[in-house]
Design an enzyme around this catalytic site. Sequence first.
Site, PDB file in Angstrom:
ATOM      1  N   GLU A 189       0.836  -1.212   0.000  1.00  0.00           N
ATOM      2  CA  GLU A 189       0.000   0.000   0.000  1.00  0.00           C
ATOM      3  C   GLU A 189       0.867   1.257   0.000  1.00  0.00           C
ATOM      4  O   GLU A 189       0.736   2.127   0.855  1.00  0.00           O
ATOM      5  CB  GLU A 189      -0.947   0.003   1.197  1.00  0.00           C
ATOM      6  N   GLU A 200      -6.106  -7.534  -0.967  1.00  0.00           N
ATOM      7  CA  GLU A 200      -6.669  -7.611   0.379  1.00  0.00           C
ATOM      8  C   GLU A 200      -8.119  -7.171   0.300  1.00  0.00           C
ATOM      9  O   GLU A 200      -8.402  -6.007   0.021  1.00  0.00           O
ATOM     10  CB  GLU A 200      -5.951  -6.671   1.360  1.00  0.00           C
TER      11      GLU A 200
END
Length: 977
Positions: free
Chosen positions: A200, A293
Amino acid sequence: MELSRRTFTTLSVLTATAAAGFSRPASAATGTATPPTADGAAHSVTFDKYSMLVDGERVVLWSGEVHPFRLPSPSLWRDVLQKLRAHGYNAISIYVSWNFHSPAPGVYDFTGVRDLDLFLRTAAECGLYVIARPGPYINAEVDAGGFPGWLTVTPGTARTSNATYLSHVDEYLTAVNEIISRHQYTSGDGTVVLYQLENEYASYVTSATGKDYMAHLYAKVRADGIDVPLFHNDKGRNGYWVPGAFSTGDESGRYLYAFDGYPSPSATPYDWGYYGGTVGSQASPDTPGFIAESGGGWFDPWGGAPFGGKGYAAVRASRDAAFERRQYLTHLANGIKIHNVYMTYGGTSWGWLPAPVVYTSYDYGAALDEGRGLTEKLVPMHQIGQLLASAPELAKLDKAADVTVSGLKVYHLTHPDTGAHVYVVRNDTSTPVTSPLPFTLAEGAGVTAPVTVGGKDAKLIAAGLKVGRTTVAYSTVQPMLGVSAGRRDIVVFAGRAGEAAQAAFSCDGEPKAVVLDGAATASCADGLLTVSTELAGLVRVSVDDSLLVLFADDAASARLWRHDTPSGTVLVRGPALLRTARLEGATAHLEGDTVTEADLEVWAPRGVREVMWNGRPVRVRTTDSGSLAATRALPGVAPVRLPALTGWRHRAENPESEPGFDDADWTVADKASSYSTTAVPAGGPVLFADDYGFHYGDVWYRGSFDDASGLDSVGLAYITGTQGLLMAWLDGKPLGTHRMPVPTSAQSTTGTWTATATFAVPDELRTTGGHVLSVLVRRMQHDEDGGARDSHKAARGLVSSSLTDVTWRIQGLRTADSDPVRGPLNCGGLYGERHGWHLPGAEASGAEGWEPVSFPVSAQRQGVDWYRTSFRLAVDHDVDASIGITLTDDATRAYRVQLFVNGWNMGQYINDVGPQHTFAVPNGILRTRGRNTLALAVLCDGTAPAGPGAVELTLLGSAAGGVRVAPVESPELPSGR
Ligand code: GAL
């Protein structure tokens, strides 16, 4: 027409042969079901815009996130992975946490509970593909987002192209990639098929700092021999780090785009790809839809204001099975073909692993709970996972013409080559809706049938879809799996109990349909055999003795297990879990778990006549369903008796607070500068614990100064992270405890979160002459660095004091010297920890000082007390008992406890904060047959009476079966690195 065993002959207007009746295609074409193994053969792992291609065959990755470091008992890795494989997952995704493996620069440890090689081998043995995510930054609610403690005292901004930072990263990647590269599916030495760079990373997306960093990671990983496709997980569907966004040398087609999503359970599921939605939904049209995710639960913060964690039962209730169906089927409808649920087994952030935002349990409300128990959230995952394995057409779908149905949202997709039609039907209201849905049949004809979807729920239905070898003309109920066993094809449909279900199959003549179990009707018209029922248990309809149609309600579907063996597929009904199946001659050897007494029914290839369950023969009969079966043949689990915890002994601590304590060998805190993001006070010295090599847990300071005359008060500025505290003594006299106020979210991310404790100095100590101020700081952990701001470098420990002319000495547990077996994050620097009071052999080397005591304890003193006991367990060999330790007390008592089981730090309990009371202890660390020691290190505020109150063993779950558990090495006495 209602059919039953007695009335079936009324329908038997026969057809001479199966071929003339029900149409059965010749080819198997169920390639995606084959579980991968480390077979030593070269494999190609590629992708196109639809899906991954393994050896040219489409595979939808149906993956669950599991963190090896959150289950410190290598034998149990197999338990968790077998449970996932059995429930239809074909892949797992793992983080590797850098800090877990590196106590000091240049020191890397992948042994014992850190044995990544063993984990990856186990995954391959369990038939699971692996998505490897080693960071270097992982976030993951772990200390410093995975960065090692020693990295907090290095120059250079982390998560950038800074050369010093990259040199540390390279050293780590060399170590971790040496292991991962040995387990790639491309060489057949393992099952790793994808590898993630960073995590991320939303900083410097458009600047050289970020692009160079990503390009560096890409080149390094390739140079280390990783040849599977790489990807990065964009924090949202922003279109960050798509192919071409940074340099990957001259390679193309070996890097994919992925993104993460954590939808609120109250929100309508988002559209991600085919159906548009947010900014970057079309950001990477040539790579398959990939959710790295997808939030399957959420992490829970400490209790109390302002964040108020409520425990994981609440998380699981808000993100339940219906939430999963709505979210994940919406993802499939949007073209997601690589799908990973974070978390699927959350486990435990034991020791000092948890980031300040969370407490010890990382259960996450996941499908498999922290105690390795199967929850209802596994049922939809099982149903969808099995379907993906049975219906390869689902790996290649395009958006098709809009279908509008009253009260339901319909996503309509079609396979461009076969013409199969798929409908994801979602109900966004709270009440069930039944609406007629117009199906397009494979030949282009239409049929309309009523489809029911429960409130806030969803289902996937289809027309012309091949499930195993059976083509389902259409169904109003979700297909679950298709297998062939012996002479029969079996197709299973699954849904909510009580729902009306209809499934149709094309037929030439008039097939003979016989209801073998339950209530159903069948009719034949216009070349379609339509079977209708209401879902209740397992309804069985046999068609021409060549097709067995099973309708399962959720509970019944959770007892159906498909297992592929080299000599054919078996379908098993009955036990709570099927772990393995092996065919040998005429015998099916099955291994698995039961909780209550259960049937055993097996559909196996022709010639299999005998069944062994967990090594014992089961007397089976052949049934008219074409199976081998035995009613209530499998025993349930025997009761597990846990002893009361008695025989406690107590020893008081904190000699460091005494003025005469010998601190000559402590480190003088005299550094003048630091790489911390916290400013060093003018004139110094640096008091930050990390700068002296103490990276985890408690740290002591002793400040010596001469003149306290006229000293009204002392002020101590300090930083700990959420729920930390500071205690001070002057010349052995307690001055008080200061608890770190819980920060606002803004404070916790800026690293400026400092508190000042001010204590009045008692009159009698305001004298000239030597004085010692002793300070104990319970540091919590380092901040995560989600924003490339070096927030993990915010100081921990004392920052400054109001004293002048003071010499500070500091003591803790130097991380570089930490327990080589239990790892760098097991211990902090309490006196007892430094002297091995938490270890099994603590009393063997001298029982003096340990005095008998009984619980509840009620004492009010500022400081540290230890309590120890031992207990024996005698759980049957064939019982898997998952056990925890539960602490309860009057919630006004201000104390906290670290729990050490056989020397392993299983977490931190804060009596007046919560919400966690029960601490799961993995078997292996816990000896389920033998003696265990439990040591509690109790920190009492002194502001209220302290406990412990009640301390008990709790049975989290039990099953007959389980895996063989090897004891985790647990040295009795201290041993330095
Ligand atoms: C994601 C992150 C994970 C984890 C998760 C929340 O943003 O990538 O590591 O922190 O959030 O549990």
